[in-house]
Design an enzyme around this catalytic site. Structure first.
Site, PDB file in Angstrom:
ATOM      1  N   ASP A 179       0.792  -1.228   0.000  1.00  0.00           N
ATOM      2  CA  ASP A 179       0.000   0.000   0.000  1.00  0.00           C
ATOM      3  C   ASP A 179       0.834   1.293   0.000  1.00  0.00           C
ATOM      4  O   ASP A 179       1.301   1.761   1.052  1.00  0.00           O
ATOM      5  CB  ASP A 179      -0.934   0.015   1.211  1.00  0.00           C
TER       6      ASP A 179
ATOM      7  N   GLU B 182      -4.119   1.506  -2.949  1.00  0.00           N
ATOM      8  CA  GLU B 182      -5.404   1.947  -2.378  1.00  0.00           C
ATOM      9  C   GLU B 182      -5.303   3.209  -1.525  1.00  0.00           C
ATOM     10  O   GLU B 182      -6.307   3.837  -1.250  1.00  0.00           O
ATOM     11  CB  GLU B 182      -6.058   0.815  -1.578  1.00  0.00           C
ATOM     12  N   ASN B 183      -4.079   3.549  -1.090  1.00  0.00           N
ATOM     13  CA  ASN B 183      -3.907   4.759  -0.266  1.00  0.00           C
ATOM     14  C   ASN B 183      -3.023   5.789  -0.946  1.00  0.00           C
ATOM     15  O   ASN B 183      -2.482   6.680  -0.292  1.00  0.00           O
ATOM     16  CB  ASN B 183      -3.270   4.392   1.079  1.00  0.00           C
TER      17      ASN B 183
ATOM     18  N   ASN C  42     -10.118  -1.888   0.312  1.00  0.00           N
ATOM     19  CA  ASN C  42     -11.346  -1.282   0.820  1.00  0.00           C
ATOM     20  C   ASN C  42     -11.410   0.229   0.588  1.00  0.00           C
ATOM     21  O   ASN C  42     -12.491   0.810   0.582  1.00  0.00           O
ATOM     22  CB  ASN C  42     -11.509  -1.582   2.319  1.00  0.00           C
ATOM     23  N   HIS C  43     -10.255   0.862   0.370  1.00  0.00           N
ATOM     24  CA  HIS C  43     -10.260   2.310   0.138  1.00  0.00           C
ATOM     25  C   HIS C  43     -10.389   2.685  -1.343  1.00  0.00           C
ATOM     26  O   HIS C  43     -10.254   3.862  -1.687  1.00  0.00           O
ATOM     27  CB  HIS C  43      -8.982   2.928   0.717  1.00  0.00           C
TER      28      HIS C  43
ATOM     29  N   HIS D  24      -6.677  -8.619   0.357  1.00  0.00           N
ATOM     30  CA  HIS D  24      -6.750  -7.425   1.196  1.00  0.00           C
ATOM     31  C   HIS D  24      -7.680  -7.696   2.372  1.00  0.00           C
ATOM     32  O   HIS D  24      -8.908  -7.651   2.228  1.00  0.00           O
ATOM     33  CB  HIS D  24      -7.268  -6.270   0.331  1.00  0.00           C
TER      34      HIS D  24
ATOM     35  N   HIS E 160      -3.368  -4.601   3.679  1.00  0.00           N
ATOM     36  CA  HIS E 160      -4.372  -3.877   4.478  1.00  0.00           C
ATOM     37  C   HIS E 160      -3.906  -3.486   5.871  1.00  0.00           C
ATOM     38  O   HIS E 160      -4.280  -2.400   6.327  1.00  0.00           O
ATOM     39  CB  HIS E 160      -5.686  -4.650   4.616  1.00  0.00           C
TER      40      HIS E 160
ATOM     41  N   HIS F 247      -0.965  -2.748   6.865  1.00  0.00           N
ATOM     42  CA  HIS F 247       0.143  -1.782   6.751  1.00  0.00           C
ATOM     43  C   HIS F 247       1.364  -2.194   7.560  1.00  0.00           C
ATOM     44  O   HIS F 247       2.307  -1.407   7.676  1.00  0.00           O
ATOM     45  CB  HIS F 247      -0.312  -0.361   7.104  1.00  0.00           C
TER      46      HIS F 247
HETATM   47 FE   LIG Z   1      -3.996   0.276   2.915  1.00  0.00          FE
HETATM   48 FE   LIG Z   2      -7.106  -1.339   3.307  1.00  0.00          FE
END
Ligand SMILES: [Fe+2]
Ligand SMILES: [Fe+2]
Ligand SMILES: [Fe+2]
Ligand SMILES: [Fe+2]
Ligand SMILES: [Fe+2]
Ligand SMILES: [Fe+2]
Ligand SMILES: [Fe+2]
Ligand SMILES: [Fe+2]
Lengths: 268, 268, 268, 268
Positions: free
Chosen positions: A8, A39-40, A67-68, A152, A177, A179
């Site tokens: 991520d 995703e981030n 999810n983001h 994830h 996910h 991190h």
């Molecule tokens: Fe993330």
């Molecule tokens: Fe996530």
């Protein structure tokens, strides 16, 4: 076939880490396919087209999400034309733009890249990842035995269960996910490489990359707080390298990569 | 001062790993204090007196626990006399037997060992771990600056927040509960050693140590399933070693230990 | 067409309430179809064949279930032959015995009865109830416009969303699971009768029917506790009556029924 | 002593319902004390000073809150001077502005009003409501036996447990938060009036008062959605009336109030 996967990417710090280190890592490891979870990437929440292109330019072949995915509204402007972006497979098929997997061709060899999301403690109720991914894997295996899954998910339980469930059917299940990189990389008995979480790429001195004072404040005060990416921080880059037998799809080896001020990168 | 910490011992496989490797590890690393998390020691759920004594005999000075502390009813028979067992501090003070911390004396130096539980996704609503541990830490520091915290929690977010919150006030914050070791060991700027999760000690080929087929079945069928410890499996042992300055309490170094069939133990 | 629906029968107290009052209620209201939720019928957890038959004998035409369907292992002995038992539709189709709906014939008129489970805070990750029920409703409407949905769910949000989502497509959406009757019965604009929760049938002086001291103890101590059905208690019976237009399937009226020591039953 | 309690006022529709019906209800029922939950008063999220004053002007003596207390930042501008606003007692004492209870004097009689929040499925980890409220109740009873608790919680289990736990120690435990009125009003054996949820005051045709299409969309798409208050809707007003014996504090009676298009208000 060698795969490089980087976790991520988060905000400016993460993007700078990618532009700085991804070319170096590619020179050193010479992966056939480079995958980056994005995703981030844009200010910690989702990704916009400019950043998507920047990460590709830095060397990614595929960008996976989580999810983001939908947190930055600009995603809807470009996702349908974004051939190298994969969002979680198990979002509702009727309403979700984008795709849940893609196939990368490297000379005569193909690698399928699947993005899949867990259901436990994720705050979104998606289709069961187990029974959703299983028929796709069966179908993809008619085309190629080389299949990489970015799973994830939050809990180690769901991640280990997925890896053992798919053992022998896919080349690798690597989690994202949390991190935080785990140290449990291994090749399961039937040839699937597994790592619970590859970790993230962003500010080393944030909390999951977010501003420390705000996250701590939320725990202390239990009031709504706006988190931002911790900008004044050195970077961490988290990744892994997986070697596959391109004929059988079986993983031969998985090794973690971790670059941060406590583990600096040295050119050979 | 050197601390050896070993994560969640699980069932017979975990107990055997402890009797096999703990003496070896102590000979190699020569820790002044050895701490073992025992919340899953007796058949995966809690701990009874026989196993408690066995782990002490194998070399532990303190046994920490977690959310599974009360799963084996035999705990109530011996916890109040068990001077070397520490259960999570933030269970309700009025009704919870046992203690949330203890102080170990090594010659002239003291080490306080705190067991603390997170609140996010833990299924038990305990007192806020942040504001509960803070005054205890302040009080303990009047007696010793050497304080070790086993923070039993699910999310990386709560664990990192706790470590940064306590940075400079305790010697180490090491997580347990996920049963998967993370690779993020570091010493924070003000001298607190941190590792999100030390991992567990038990069956290498289970899912978090539990029988694979049952855990996968639960995900697939969504029906009640009884999990057992996966017995027919080689072992993993997960731990870490922390070096402190006994005068200031500041951590100097933290290193992970991981023994499993992919990373076998070699005597020097 | 008139439907009588009675909520979660719980343990001996609930069964006695059914044998006592269901015949009386049927004499008074003369429903064409009587539906009883039986997920807690046998000692609070699931249902066995003897109790299944007793509830049918007392006057039920269909027995619906919920998240507790599988808590009593005896269910697996008889569910596949139990033509009048309906478990939640959205359990995994590949592995779940039993059926998610049934059709009851009353002279020339048919009523489809669907059991559906929510996903929010239910502890089981099932297929999305919205997109799972929608094609079934479409298919059933080719056979009959009279469709009753027992939506077994925790949150008022998911229940209201389902009712509005299905408004005009089914005759009634009535919630179960919280064990507390709501007072929001209404017919939505397009003809669907709705009640967030019909309530339960069992001990009036328990906590959701379970022993008060144990439930309170769990909240106070945060330790594992075994709950039992509160046996020494008068009963509550919770239900509702719905009148449909059998031609269009539109609901004309929905009325709650509540019998307890504070609202005793009087024969006319 | 008679208390009138009105549940979660929501947005403009809810505010209009209050200005329209609160004076009528006060004329009819002649309560000594009128309490209104205002956690959703300003556009569905929190409350600002203007709306706080409007609700007082319409006839409220005390305004209680809930998990949404802090959603509108303007709360921090006036809460410390807002003598008639009570936020949940069990937010962290060190950091939370405002108060968790207040005492209203009616001639020679006093009523204490406590706002308390549950911990199950609430998204905020607060101090245990049971052990937090208990010593406050003991202290307040030295001043007055008349104590009203607005227990803002999600699950029927936590609400019933609280009511039985406090039975005989407070005059009433009335729930808020689900926005749906329950029909289980009763006086428990030792004199505490109880209603699981009083319901809300706002748009009758929203989903918990929010725009239907957005809430349904969130369930279908599992993507982030902005909810707004459903403005084009008739109103519902939900409340209850409780009669106490002012000497003993025991409740004598509790009755629900529900005004909506299906149950219109008629002046006598
Ligand atoms: Fe993330
Ligand atoms: Fe996530
Ligand atoms: Fe554990
Ligand atoms: Fe644990
Ligand atoms: Fe039930
Ligand atoms: Fe249920
Ligand atoms: Fe509310
Ligand atoms: Fe609320």
């Amino acid at each position: 076939m060698r795969i490089l996967f980087v976790g991520d990417v988060m905000g400016n710090v993460g993007q700078t880490a990618i532009t700085t280190y991804l070319p170096k890592l590619k020179r050193r490891y010479k992966p056939q396919v480079t995958i980056v979870n994005g995703e981030n990437a844009t200010r910690g929440r989702g990704i916009n087209e400019a950043v998507y292109k920047d990460i590709l330019t830095a060397g990614a072949d595929v960008i996976t999400m989580g999810n983001h995915t939908w947190d930055n509204n600009e995603i809807f402007d470009f996702i349908n034309g974004a051939k190298k972006l994969v969002r979680p497979l198990n979002f509702p098929p009727a309403t979700t733009p984008g795709v849940g997997y893609t196939i990368v061709k490297v000379n005569a060899v193909k690698l399928a890249v699947i993005n899949l999301q867990g259901n436990v403690f994720m705050g979104q109720n998606l289709a069961d990842p187990f029974t959703t991914v299983q028929p796709l894997v069966a179908k993809l295996r008619e085309e190629t035995p080389n299949i990489f899954v970015d799973f994830h998910a939050e809990t180690t339980s769901e991640k280990e269960a997925m890896a053992w469930y798919l053992d022998g059917q896919v080349s690798a299940v690597v989690g994202t996910h949390t991190h935080v990189q785990t140290s449990d990389e291994r090749v399961l008995p039937n040839g699937t490489a597994f790592l619970s979480d590859v970790g993230f790429t962003g500010p080393y001195n944030g909390i999951l990359g977010m501003t420390r004072e705000n996250v701590i404040q939320r725990f202390l005060e239990q009031m709504p707080t706006r988190f931002n990416v911790q900008e004044d921080s050195p970077a961490v880059l988290s990744g892994c390298v997986i070697d596959l037998d391109g004929q059988s799809g079986r993983a031969k080896k998985i090794a973690r990569i971790l670059i941060n001020p406590d583990h600096p990168y040295f050119d050979d």
